[in-house]
Design a protein around this motif. Structure first.
Motif, PDB file in Angstrom:
ATOM      1  N   VAL A   9      -6.944  22.605  30.432  1.00 22.52           N
ATOM      2  CA  VAL A   9      -7.624  23.839  30.895  1.00 22.52           C
ATOM      3  C   VAL A   9      -7.322  25.001  29.945  1.00 22.52           C
ATOM      4  O   VAL A   9      -8.200  25.786  29.559  1.00 22.52           O
ATOM      5  CB  VAL A   9      -7.191  24.186  32.332  1.00 22.52           C
ATOM      6  CG1 VAL A   9      -7.726  25.564  32.714  1.00 22.52           C
ATOM      7  CG2 VAL A   9      -7.694  23.109  33.296  1.00 22.52           C
ATOM      8  N   LEU A  13      -9.948  27.072  27.571  1.00 22.83           N
ATOM      9  CA  LEU A  13     -10.096  28.544  27.598  1.00 22.83           C
ATOM     10  C   LEU A  13      -9.979  29.159  26.207  1.00 22.83           C
ATOM     11  O   LEU A  13     -10.732  30.064  25.839  1.00 22.83           O
ATOM     12  CB  LEU A  13      -9.026  29.159  28.518  1.00 22.83           C
ATOM     13  CG  LEU A  13      -9.197  28.892  30.016  1.00 22.83           C
ATOM     14  CD1 LEU A  13      -8.005  29.410  30.805  1.00 22.83           C
ATOM     15  CD2 LEU A  13     -10.495  29.524  30.517  1.00 22.83           C
ATOM     16  N   LEU A  16     -13.175  28.513  24.389  1.00 23.79           N
ATOM     17  CA  LEU A  16     -14.248  29.401  24.871  1.00 23.79           C
ATOM     18  C   LEU A  16     -14.090  30.825  24.316  1.00 23.79           C
ATOM     19  O   LEU A  16     -15.079  31.453  23.912  1.00 23.79           O
ATOM     20  CB  LEU A  16     -14.234  29.439  26.407  1.00 23.79           C
ATOM     21  CG  LEU A  16     -14.749  28.185  27.107  1.00 23.79           C
ATOM     22  CD1 LEU A  16     -14.542  28.274  28.606  1.00 23.79           C
ATOM     23  CD2 LEU A  16     -16.228  27.957  26.778  1.00 23.79           C
ATOM     24  N   VAL A  17     -12.878  31.328  24.300  1.00 26.54           N
ATOM     25  CA  VAL A  17     -12.621  32.674  23.754  1.00 26.54           C
ATOM     26  C   VAL A  17     -13.014  32.755  22.295  1.00 26.54           C
ATOM     27  O   VAL A  17     -13.655  33.707  21.829  1.00 26.54           O
ATOM     28  CB  VAL A  17     -11.145  33.070  23.952  1.00 26.54           C
ATOM     29  CG1 VAL A  17     -10.818  34.342  23.168  1.00 26.54           C
ATOM     30  CG2 VAL A  17     -10.837  33.251  25.425  1.00 26.54           C
TER      31      VAL A  17
END
Length: 266
Positions: A9, A13, A16-17
């Protein structure tokens, strides 16, 4: 230790950032490099430049207007000051048609007041004349100026006046003055009443005789007699007459202004 699920996870993240950051950076770059963005920026800048230029022009106009206003005020003040100086004669006396009045002087406190100077035009000291003088007023002024050129000493007299006879006797018969005093008999002159009224306004003496020395009133019959009796008449004539008086002495006396000058030179 964190579980593998949490690690996945967290990694997701982070990815994605990074993707979002790259996307926004690329979008911003594309936006800034687009024609629409450039045109918009150019338009905004041109408006800013135009606004700044208008402000500078407005400031320049205000500065020029202010400078012009100050210059106009200064010119008006200078002109007013020159006018009042010519009319009032400054702090030492009053000027009438180019001649300055004498200050009040001598021990008898006689007023020596000025009158129209040679070549000038008499002014109404009370400001009661109309804006345009009449033909008669103009003729009186011309005549007065012509009279003042006749001699350094003018005696305004009347043939029947005993005080006038006294002044004429002293100045014409008791003393030898060159050029000789010029006599104006106001009761025989065509402008007699007008001349007397003008002299009254300008010298403060409304009666006759009115003796003028270099355009300044030194009094009437009693005043001339007082100067004679105090032995100061010759000094007054010589000091006020200056180089215009070439001779001034008692009749029968060898003393004269010219002789005294020659003695000083020797």
């Amino acid at each position: 230790m964190p579980s593998q699920r949490r690690m996945r996870v967290f990694a997701l993240l982070v990815v994605l950032v990074v993707i979002i950051t790259l996307y926004m950076t690329d979008s911003a770059h594309q936006t800034r490099s687009s024609d629409f963005y450039k045109k918009t920026q150019d338009l905004l800048q041109s408006k800013e430049y135009e606004k700044a230029a208008k402000q500078r022009d407005a400031d320049d106009v205000d500065s020029r207007l202010k400078a012009a206003e100050e210059a106009a005020k200064k010119a008006a003040n200078d002109k007013s000051q020159k006018y009042f100086d010519s009319v009032d004669g400054g702090a030492d006396g009053k000027s009438v048609a180019g001649r300055v009045m004498m200050n009040q002087q001598d021990g008898d406190s006689k007023k020596m007041q000025g009158v129209a100077g040679v070549g000038g035009r008499p002014r109404d000291r009370e400001g009661q004349k109309a804006s345009k003088e009449t033909q008669e007023e103009h003729e009186v002024e011309v005549e007065l100026n012509a009279i003042l050129k006749k001699s350094p000493i003018i005696i305004f007299s009347k043939t029947y006046c005993p005080y006038s006879k006294k002044a004429k006797h002293i100045l014409l018969e008791t003393y030898k003055i060159t050029p000789p005093p010029y006599v104006v008999e106001l009761d025989e002159h065509p402008f007699g009443p007008q001349l007397q009224a003008t002299l009254g306004e300008m010298t403060g003496r409304k009666t006759v005789p009115n003796v003028l020395l270099m355009g300044k009133s030194i009094g009437g019959g009693d005043d001339i007699a007082a100067l004679h009796e105090s032995n100061t008449l010759l000094d007054t004539v010589k000091s006020m007459g200056g180089t215009r008086i070439t001779e001034a002495s008692l009749r029968g006396s060898s003393s004269s202004t010219s002789e005294m000058r020659r003695k000083r030179m020797v």
